[in-house]
Design a protein around this motif. Structure first.
Motif, mmCIF file in Angstrom:
data_model
loop_
_atom_site.group_PDB
_atom_site.id
_atom_site.type_symbol
_atom_site.label_atom_id
_atom_site.label_comp_id
_atom_site.label_asym_id
_atom_site.label_seq_id
_atom_site.Cartn_x
_atom_site.Cartn_y
_atom_site.Cartn_z
ATOM 1 N N TRP A 74 0.813 -1.208 0.000
ATOM 2 C CA TRP A 74 0.000 0.000 0.000
ATOM 3 C C TRP A 74 0.854 1.269 0.000
ATOM 4 C CZ3 TRP A 74 0.017 -3.927 3.539
ATOM 5 C CH2 TRP A 74 0.727 -3.700 4.711
ATOM 6 N N THR A 75 2.136 1.150 0.338
ATOM 7 C CA THR A 75 3.022 2.319 0.280
ATOM 8 C C THR A 75 3.437 2.640 -1.153
ATOM 9 O OG1 THR A 75 4.984 0.937 0.595
ATOM 10 C CG2 THR A 75 3.927 1.806 2.567
ATOM 11 N N PHE A 76 3.044 1.776 -2.084
ATOM 12 C CA PHE A 76 3.372 2.013 -3.493
ATOM 13 C C PHE A 76 2.798 3.343 -3.973
ATOM 14 C CE2 PHE A 76 1.658 1.809 -7.828
ATOM 15 C CZ PHE A 76 2.811 1.622 -8.565
ATOM 16 N N PHE A 77 1.631 3.726 -3.450
ATOM 17 C CA PHE A 77 0.966 4.938 -3.936
ATOM 18 C C PHE A 77 1.708 6.205 -3.494
ATOM 19 C CE2 PHE A 77 -2.270 1.626 -3.533
ATOM 20 C CZ PHE A 77 -2.742 1.597 -4.827
ATOM 21 N N SER A 78 2.477 6.135 -2.408
ATOM 22 C CA SER A 78 3.265 7.288 -1.987
ATOM 23 C C SER A 78 4.615 7.353 -2.693
ATOM 24 C CB SER A 78 3.476 7.252 -0.465
ATOM 25 O OG SER A 78 4.168 6.073 -0.100
ATOM 26 N N ASN A 79 5.094 6.196 -3.180
ATOM 27 C CA ASN A 79 6.362 6.151 -3.904
ATOM 28 C C ASN A 79 6.249 5.148 -5.046
ATOM 29 O OD1 ASN A 79 9.044 6.405 -4.689
ATOM 30 N ND2 ASN A 79 9.782 4.953 -3.142
ATOM 31 N N PRO A 80 5.535 5.511 -6.115
ATOM 32 C CA PRO A 80 5.268 4.548 -7.201
ATOM 33 C C PRO A 80 6.494 4.245 -8.053
ATOM 34 C CG PRO A 80 4.384 6.703 -7.757
ATOM 35 C CD PRO A 80 4.916 6.832 -6.358
ATOM 36 N N THR A 81 7.158 3.159 -7.730
ATOM 37 C CA THR A 81 8.319 2.700 -8.515
ATOM 38 C C THR A 81 7.981 1.344 -9.128
ATOM 39 O OG1 THR A 81 9.812 3.807 -6.961
ATOM 40 C CG2 THR A 81 10.773 2.166 -8.445
ATOM 41 N N VAL A 82 8.087 1.245 -10.438
ATOM 42 C CA VAL A 82 7.673 0.038 -11.165
ATOM 43 C C VAL A 82 8.861 -0.573 -11.879
ATOM 44 C CG1 VAL A 82 6.191 -0.844 -12.998
ATOM 45 C CG2 VAL A 82 5.354 0.965 -11.488
ATOM 46 N N THR A 83 8.910 -1.920 -11.875
ATOM 47 C CA THR A 83 9.950 -2.640 -12.595
ATOM 48 C C THR A 83 9.398 -3.963 -13.116
ATOM 49 O OG1 THR A 83 12.139 -3.639 -12.424
ATOM 50 C CG2 THR A 83 10.758 -3.741 -10.489
ATOM 51 N N THR A 84 9.947 -4.435 -14.213
ATOM 52 C CA THR A 84 9.569 -5.750 -14.752
ATOM 53 C C THR A 84 10.642 -6.805 -14.491
ATOM 54 O OG1 THR A 84 10.528 -5.160 -16.901
ATOM 55 C CG2 THR A 84 8.160 -4.724 -16.585
ATOM 56 N N ASP A 85 11.622 -6.450 -13.662
ATOM 57 C CA ASP A 85 12.716 -7.392 -13.376
ATOM 58 C C ASP A 85 12.204 -8.681 -12.738
ATOM 59 O OD1 ASP A 85 14.429 -5.554 -14.408
ATOM 60 O OD2 ASP A 85 15.140 -4.792 -12.469
ATOM 61 N N ASN A 86 11.147 -8.563 -11.930
ATOM 62 C CA ASN A 86 10.627 -9.765 -11.268
ATOM 63 C C ASN A 86 10.099 -10.780 -12.287
ATOM 64 O OD1 ASN A 86 11.143 -8.366 -8.911
ATOM 65 N ND2 ASN A 86 9.028 -7.633 -8.712
ATOM 66 N N TYR A 87 9.409 -10.293 -13.305
ATOM 67 C CA TYR A 87 8.879 -11.193 -14.341
ATOM 68 C C TYR A 87 10.010 -11.776 -15.191
ATOM 69 C CZ TYR A 87 4.130 -9.721 -13.249
ATOM 70 O OH TYR A 87 2.945 -9.500 -12.603
ATOM 71 N N VAL A 88 10.999 -10.939 -15.512
ATOM 72 C CA VAL A 88 12.133 -11.442 -16.302
ATOM 73 C C VAL A 88 12.889 -12.512 -15.523
ATOM 74 C CG1 VAL A 88 14.324 -10.795 -17.376
ATOM 75 C CG2 VAL A 88 12.347 -9.279 -17.568
ATOM 76 N N SER A 89 13.105 -12.270 -14.232
ATOM 77 C CA SER A 89 13.821 -13.259 -13.404
ATOM 78 C C SER A 89 13.015 -14.549 -13.282
ATOM 79 C CB SER A 89 14.089 -12.674 -12.011
ATOM 80 O OG SER A 89 14.896 -11.518 -12.094
ATOM 81 N N ALA A 90 11.679 -14.420 -13.119
ATOM 82 C CA ALA A 90 10.855 -15.619 -12.952
ATOM 83 C C ALA A 90 10.836 -16.485 -14.211
ATOM 84 C CB ALA A 90 9.425 -15.212 -12.588
ATOM 85 N N MET A 91 10.897 -15.849 -15.384
ATOM 86 C CA MET A 91 10.807 -16.607 -16.630
ATOM 87 C C MET A 91 12.156 -17.099 -17.149
ATOM 88 S SD MET A 91 7.655 -16.979 -17.457
ATOM 89 C CE MET A 91 7.757 -17.468 -19.179
ATOM 90 N N THR A 92 13.246 -16.384 -16.832
ATOM 91 C CA THR A 92 14.537 -16.721 -17.454
ATOM 92 C C THR A 92 15.622 -17.116 -16.477
ATOM 93 O OG1 THR A 92 15.235 -14.394 -17.412
ATOM 94 C CG2 THR A 92 14.028 -15.144 -19.357
ATOM 95 N N SER A 93 15.410 -16.897 -15.180
ATOM 96 C CA SER A 93 16.455 -17.231 -14.210
ATOM 97 C C SER A 93 16.723 -18.731 -14.225
ATOM 98 C CB SER A 93 16.029 -16.785 -12.806
ATOM 99 O OG SER A 93 16.944 -17.277 -11.852
ATOM 100 N N SER A 94 17.994 -19.092 -14.156
ATOM 101 C CA SER A 94 18.352 -20.513 -14.167
ATOM 102 C C SER A 94 17.875 -21.236 -12.924
ATOM 103 C CB SER A 94 19.879 -20.651 -14.296
ATOM 104 O OG SER A 94 20.520 -19.988 -13.212
ATOM 105 N N SER A 95 17.685 -20.499 -11.825
ATOM 106 C CA SER A 95 17.252 -21.143 -10.584
ATOM 107 C C SER A 95 15.746 -21.348 -10.524
ATOM 108 C CB SER A 95 17.692 -20.286 -9.381
ATOM 109 O OG SER A 95 17.115 -18.988 -9.461
ATOM 110 N N ILE A 96 14.967 -20.634 -11.361
ATOM 111 C CA ILE A 96 13.504 -20.792 -11.349
ATOM 112 C C ILE A 96 13.019 -21.241 -12.728
ATOM 113 C CG2 ILE A 96 11.320 -19.606 -11.056
ATOM 114 C CD1 ILE A 96 12.550 -17.899 -8.978
ATOM 115 N N ASN A 97 13.160 -20.387 -13.737
ATOM 116 C CA ASN A 97 12.825 -20.711 -15.128
ATOM 117 C C ASN A 97 11.424 -21.314 -15.260
ATOM 118 O OD1 ASN A 97 13.008 -20.977 -17.836
ATOM 119 N ND2 ASN A 97 14.625 -22.522 -17.828
ATOM 120 N N LEU A 98 10.414 -20.462 -15.122
ATOM 121 C CA LEU A 98 9.030 -20.918 -15.208
ATOM 122 C C LEU A 98 8.611 -21.301 -16.627
ATOM 123 C CD1 LEU A 98 7.203 -18.328 -12.919
ATOM 124 C CD2 LEU A 98 7.699 -20.705 -12.403
ATOM 125 N N SER A 99 9.396 -20.911 -17.624
ATOM 126 C CA SER A 99 8.961 -21.126 -19.004
ATOM 127 C C SER A 99 8.722 -22.603 -19.306
ATOM 128 C CB SER A 99 9.986 -20.543 -19.976
ATOM 129 O OG SER A 99 11.255 -21.119 -19.744
#
Length: 309
Positions: A74-99
């Motif tokens: 809920w503190t996102f609305f006071s400091n709205p910082t957005v990144t797509t790194d979480n999705y990139v890591s989830a799909m391509t990281s060697s330790s997770i690789n959801l693809s």
């Protein structure tokens, strides 16, 4: 004259309302009951309570890892910082690789939707339009299979699959989901088929059409809304399934779907909220696209069923 008054004809008899009139009257009653301020307020409160956790998870999936671990979503609305790194890591990281598991879910789900629909269409046609001895008893038997809980069938099925040396393959998931879906699919499609005017089928027979021609040229185009409705239900059920996949796929990574792998991640990497929240929305994106894309057919199929009922 109000809408609820029934006209009297010239000989003083009261005509019987048609099924469509009864359904329209019930729909008007329900609409008037729900369209009041209290009902609207309750619906809005329920919608907000249902939506807030999902919104929080969505916001979390787009926040930087440091912000997630130091402050609430809920503190996102006071400091709205957005990144797509979480999705990139989830799909391509060697330790997770959801693809890989994403592809496994597609491989499991698509045949598990097509197989029961194909078999159910043929069975429903036989029950509806082909006379054979014991048809009614057999249809009642298929209908009663819907009351058998899935949980009581897991161990016998697993034992049989092990004896057939199919355990740990995609076949066990395709067969299991098809077996569990067939009773309801046959029942629904049979009910839609029997509501099609018999004169239509008889006219096709007079023109020389056989069962194959009648099925593909006459009945199948009329069944598209019913097929689409069941396909959406089956797709959502199989894609989100955890119990059947966990029982039959187990720990085999070659056939493990997305739901089982995310459940494993929650136990092994429960502190990595930035990856878990992104993985949760990756697993949700396909069902959302399917439901929104086919919503028109889904609503049409449900409305057709309600009028015929």
């Amino acid at each position: 004259m109000s809408n609820t008054e029934v006209p009297v004809d010239q000989v003083g008899t009261v005509p019987t309302p048609s099924t469509f009139d009864k359904v329209e009257h019930r729909a008007d009653t329900v609409r008037k009951t729900m369209a009041n301020r209290i009902g609207s307020a309750v619906a809005i409160v329920i919608a907000l309570l249902w939506t807030v956790p999902t919104v929080g998870l969505l916001i979390t999936s787009f926040r930087p890892e440091r912000d997630i671990k130091t402050s609430g979503w809920w503190t996102f609305f006071s400091n709205p910082t957005v990144t797509t790194d979480n999705y990139v890591s989830a799909m391509t990281s060697s330790s997770i690789n959801l693809s890989n598991y994403f592809v496994n879910s597609l491989v499991i789900t698509i045949p598990s939707v097509l197989i029961p629909i194909t078999i159910a269409l043929l069975a429903a046609y036989a029950f509806a339009w082909i006379d054979f001895k014991g048809r009614s008893i057999l249809f009642v038997g298929v209908f009663t299979l819907q009351v058998v809980p899935i949980q009581v069938t897991l161990i016998p099925l697993l034992t049989q699959f092990v004896n057939w040396e199919l355990n740990g393959s995609f076949w066990v998931l395709w067969l299991s989901h098809s077996i569990f879906a067939l009773p309801l699919a046959i029942f629904l499609l049979h009910n839609f088929m029997t509501e099609i005017p018999r004169e239509l089928v008889e006219a096709a027979r007079v023109d020389g059409a056989g069962h194959v021609k009648i099925f593909f040229s006459v009945l199948l185009p009329l069944l598209v809304p019913a097929i689409a409705s069941f396909a959406i239900f089956q797709f959502l059920w199989v894609w989100n399934d955890l119990l059947v996949a966990l029982t039959f796929a187990g720990g085999d990574n070659a056939v493990k779907p997305l739901t089982v792998y995310i459940a494993d991640l929650s136990g092994t990497r429960g502190a990595d909220w930035h990856l878990l929240s992104a993985a949760a929305f990756i697993s949700m994106i396909v069902p959302v696209i399917i439901f929104v894309g086919l919503q028109r057919y889904f609503v049409r199929g449900l409305l057709a069923g309600s009028v015929k009922g």
